[in-house]
Design a protein around this motif. Structure first.
Motif, PDB file in Angstrom:
ATOM      1  N   GLN A  36       0.837  -1.209   0.000  1.00 59.39           N
ATOM      2  CA  GLN A  36       0.000   0.000   0.000  1.00 59.39           C
ATOM      3  C   GLN A  36       0.866   1.251   0.000  1.00 59.39           C
ATOM      4  OE1 GLN A  36      -3.051  -0.666  -0.307  1.00 59.39           O
ATOM      5  NE2 GLN A  36      -3.714  -2.274   1.051  1.00 59.39           N
ATOM      6  N   MET A  37       1.870   1.257   0.869  1.00 57.03           N
ATOM      7  CA  MET A  37       2.675   2.460   1.045  1.00 57.03           C
ATOM      8  C   MET A  37       3.515   2.765  -0.196  1.00 57.03           C
ATOM      9  SD  MET A  37       3.725   1.971   5.057  1.00 57.03           S
ATOM     10  CE  MET A  37       4.379   3.635   5.231  1.00 57.03           C
ATOM     11  N   ILE A  38       4.033   1.720  -0.826  1.00 56.88           N
ATOM     12  CA  ILE A  38       4.811   1.931  -2.053  1.00 56.88           C
ATOM     13  C   ILE A  38       3.910   2.446  -3.165  1.00 56.88           C
ATOM     14  CG2 ILE A  38       6.163   0.810  -3.856  1.00 56.88           C
ATOM     15  CD1 ILE A  38       7.139  -1.170  -1.715  1.00 56.88           C
ATOM     16  N   GLY A  39       2.808   1.741  -3.395  1.00 58.30           N
ATOM     17  CA  GLY A  39       1.894   2.128  -4.464  1.00 58.30           C
ATOM     18  C   GLY A  39       1.244   3.478  -4.218  1.00 58.30           C
ATOM     19  N   ALA A  40       0.869   3.748  -2.953  1.00 66.77           N
ATOM     20  CA  ALA A  40       0.210   5.015  -2.632  1.00 66.77           C
ATOM     21  C   ALA A  40       1.159   6.197  -2.792  1.00 66.77           C
ATOM     22  CB  ALA A  40      -0.341   4.970  -1.206  1.00 66.77           C
ATOM     23  N   ALA A  41       2.446   6.008  -2.518  1.00 69.13           N
ATOM     24  CA  ALA A  41       3.415   7.087  -2.709  1.00 69.13           C
ATOM     25  C   ALA A  41       3.486   7.474  -4.189  1.00 69.13           C
ATOM     26  CB  ALA A  41       4.789   6.664  -2.196  1.00 69.13           C
ATOM     27  N   ILE A  42       3.530   6.465  -5.061  1.00 69.30           N
ATOM     28  CA  ILE A  42       3.546   6.723  -6.505  1.00 69.30           C
ATOM     29  C   ILE A  42       2.254   7.411  -6.930  1.00 69.30           C
ATOM     30  CG2 ILE A  42       3.608   5.634  -8.778  1.00 69.30           C
ATOM     31  CD1 ILE A  42       5.351   3.439  -7.549  1.00 69.30           C
ATOM     32  N   MET A  43       1.141   6.889  -6.434  1.00 71.16           N
ATOM     33  CA  MET A  43      -0.171   7.454  -6.768  1.00 71.16           C
ATOM     34  C   MET A  43      -0.273   8.914  -6.324  1.00 71.16           C
ATOM     35  SD  MET A  43      -3.787   6.210  -5.203  1.00 71.16           S
ATOM     36  CE  MET A  43      -5.218   7.293  -5.173  1.00 71.16           C
ATOM     37  N   SER A  44       0.203   9.221  -5.128  1.00 73.00           N
ATOM     38  CA  SER A  44       0.108  10.579  -4.593  1.00 73.00           C
ATOM     39  C   SER A  44       0.965  11.566  -5.380  1.00 73.00           C
ATOM     40  CB  SER A  44       0.511  10.590  -3.115  1.00 73.00           C
ATOM     41  OG  SER A  44      -0.331   9.745  -2.359  1.00 73.00           O
ATOM     42  N   LEU A  45       2.097  11.100  -5.893  1.00 77.13           N
ATOM     43  CA  LEU A  45       2.924  11.957  -6.744  1.00 77.13           C
ATOM     44  C   LEU A  45       2.179  12.317  -8.024  1.00 77.13           C
ATOM     45  CD1 LEU A  45       6.436  10.272  -6.336  1.00 77.13           C
ATOM     46  CD2 LEU A  45       5.720  12.507  -5.450  1.00 77.13           C
TER      47      LEU A  45
END
Length: 475
Positions: free
Chosen positions: A77-86
């Protein structure tokens, strides 16, 4: 990339209408409105839903234990969400929906390549959501599953046609309903089941752990092609930190809550969960009345999520057609037609694929990574390191303009980004020849993102079409 904080719209901003009139065109500063917290409620409420529960359950259904599955899901979640938030930060900075900016890297016509794949993704997610929501709605209004799916699809069309503001209002309401429903489900689960054996059954294996990471990271990365569609109306000088934090916290907390419920439910139910996902979750209601309430919560959660896909598919289809017609606007009639078309295709797939839903959706979700990881790497590398948030807006609609018709460099890097992943993919749809190096674990998405980002950074040194110039817009 830091920008000033702004909690309110611009003083001369026009009062936003309930029904949206814009599509893929640039959002003028006077029409900007909203606050980053709206991003939290949208992604938090949108992820408190049955498909995320089922996806989390897959980590256990496919062999993992509860403890390490939850840890792996959280890491993903944290890896994917960081990319998504960028990607979310691109919305207010550029004032454009997500996928039309791909013309900067692929060309006006070349952007059709990732756009077609994005449309396929939207249809797949919408179809899976329609299956589960249709089952719940059928129980709620006492009709067949097929009728439930059709009625659900009709609701999605109406809401998606209304557009941006209505979708955000739904997100807020979904957050409230979702919190209440999930609180009840968790309390019931812990109060009526002995979970001691579930927590003690720990058997860490790299393969199952990476499967959990891939499930949740692919879930988050799949939002990347449309996340800025829902942030593009925010003021251009909105706080980057607040926006990033709102999207990140909303999508991680909402998705992890849903997937945690799925993991625990699957561990307790065993083989009884697969194929009866909605029935098992609703069965946690102790009375017939509570069962109806849970059916309603499931339907409402899926309305928000599936509307995101329907709206995103409309934006992507409009971007494809407009590229060849040299336009950036669409009539209301065209808007309705495009949305009906995409929702109807998803509904038809749902009606035909219901019995094999869980298995086919697993393969589909994981295989998506191979196509969206390189697109994401190219988009973010270009935005943050090369163009630095500058875009020539008029050139995005001109095949003979600055970005050209086909950007061979961008297309070549994208294809290489997909190809470099193939040897490392371990999926029923494709077994890579080099997965043995990692003991059969699928690490293709990590390899693909890093290699593609590096390739595009190098290739862009020779491709000056996307470089910042004085005639570019920087927000």
């Amino acid at each position: 990339m830091s920008v000033k904080s702004s909690a309110t719209a611009y003083p001369d901003a026009a009062q936003p209408r309930l029904s949206e009139t814009r599509s893929i065109d640039y959002i003028p500063l006077r029409e900007r409105h909203g606050h980053p917290f709206s991003q939290f409620t949208l992604w938090f409420g949108g992820n408190l839903q049955i498909t995320a529960i089922v996806t989390g359950a897959l980590a256990v259904v496919l062999g993992g234990d509860v403890v390490w599955s939850l840890v792996g899901l959280l890491v993903g979640q944290m890896i994917g969400a960081a990319i998504m938030s960028l990607h979310a930060l691109q919305g207010p900075r550029l004032g454009l929906p997500q996928m039309i900016t791909s013309r900067m890297q692929f060309g006006v016509y070349g952007a059709v390549i990732p756009l077609v794949l994005v449309c396929i993704m939207y249809v797949g997610f919408s179809a899976s959501g329609t299956v589960l929501a249709g089952q719940a709605l059928a129980k709620l209004i006492s009709v067949s599953n097929a009728t439930g799916m059709i009625v659900f699809s009709a609701l999605i069309v109406v809401i998606a046609v209304m557009g941006y503001r209505v979708i955000h209002q739904l997100g807020k309401l979904a957050s409230v309903i979702g919190v209440l429903a999930f609180a009840y489900l968790f309390i019931t689960l812990f109060a009526t089941h002995d979970l001691a054996a579930v927590w003690q059954n720990r058997h860490f294996t790299p393969a199952n752990f990476l499967l959990a990471v891939s499930l949740s990271s692919s879930w988050q990365i799949a939002f990347c092609p449309y996340v800025s569609d829902y942030s593009r109306y925010l003021p251009a000088d909105v706080s980057a930190k607040k926006l990033f934090g709102s999207v990140f916290a909303g999508t991680v907390l909402g998705t992890q809550a849903s997937m945690t419920l799925g993991v625990i439910a699957a561990a307790l139910a065993g083989s009884a969960f697969a194929g009866n996902e909605v029935g098992y979750i609703v069965g946690l209601g102790s009375t017939a009345g509570m069962a109806m309430v849970i059916y309603f919560a499931i339907c409402f959660g899926k309305i928000t999520f599936t509307t995101l896909n329907a709206y995103g598919s409309f934006m992507s289809l409009t971007t494809i057609v407009s590229g060849f017609r040299r336009q950036t606007t669409l009539s209301q009639g065209g808007r309705i037609l495009f949305i009906i078309l995409m929702v109807s295709v998803a509904c038809l797939i749902a009606l035909l694929s219901e019995p094999a839903f869980l298995k086919s959706f697993t393969h589909f979700l994981l295989f998506l990574l191979a196509f969206f990881v390189p697109w994401s790497a190219i988009s973010l590398t270009d935005f943050y390191l090369i163009t630095r948030g500058r875009v020539d807006v008029p050139a995005l609609a001109d095949p003979d303009g600055r970005y050209g018709r086909w950007n061979v460099a961008g297309i070549a890097v994208y294809v290489l980004g997909v190809m470099v992943q193939l040897p490392f993919i371990d999926n029923p749809l494709h077994h890579g020849s080099l997965t043995w190096i990692f003991a059969g674990n699928d690490v293709s998405w990590i390899v693909g993102w890093l290699v593609t980002a590096l390739l595009w950074f190098v290739a862009s040194r020779w491709d000056r079409r996307g470089r910042p110039e004085q005639n570019s817009r920087a927000l």
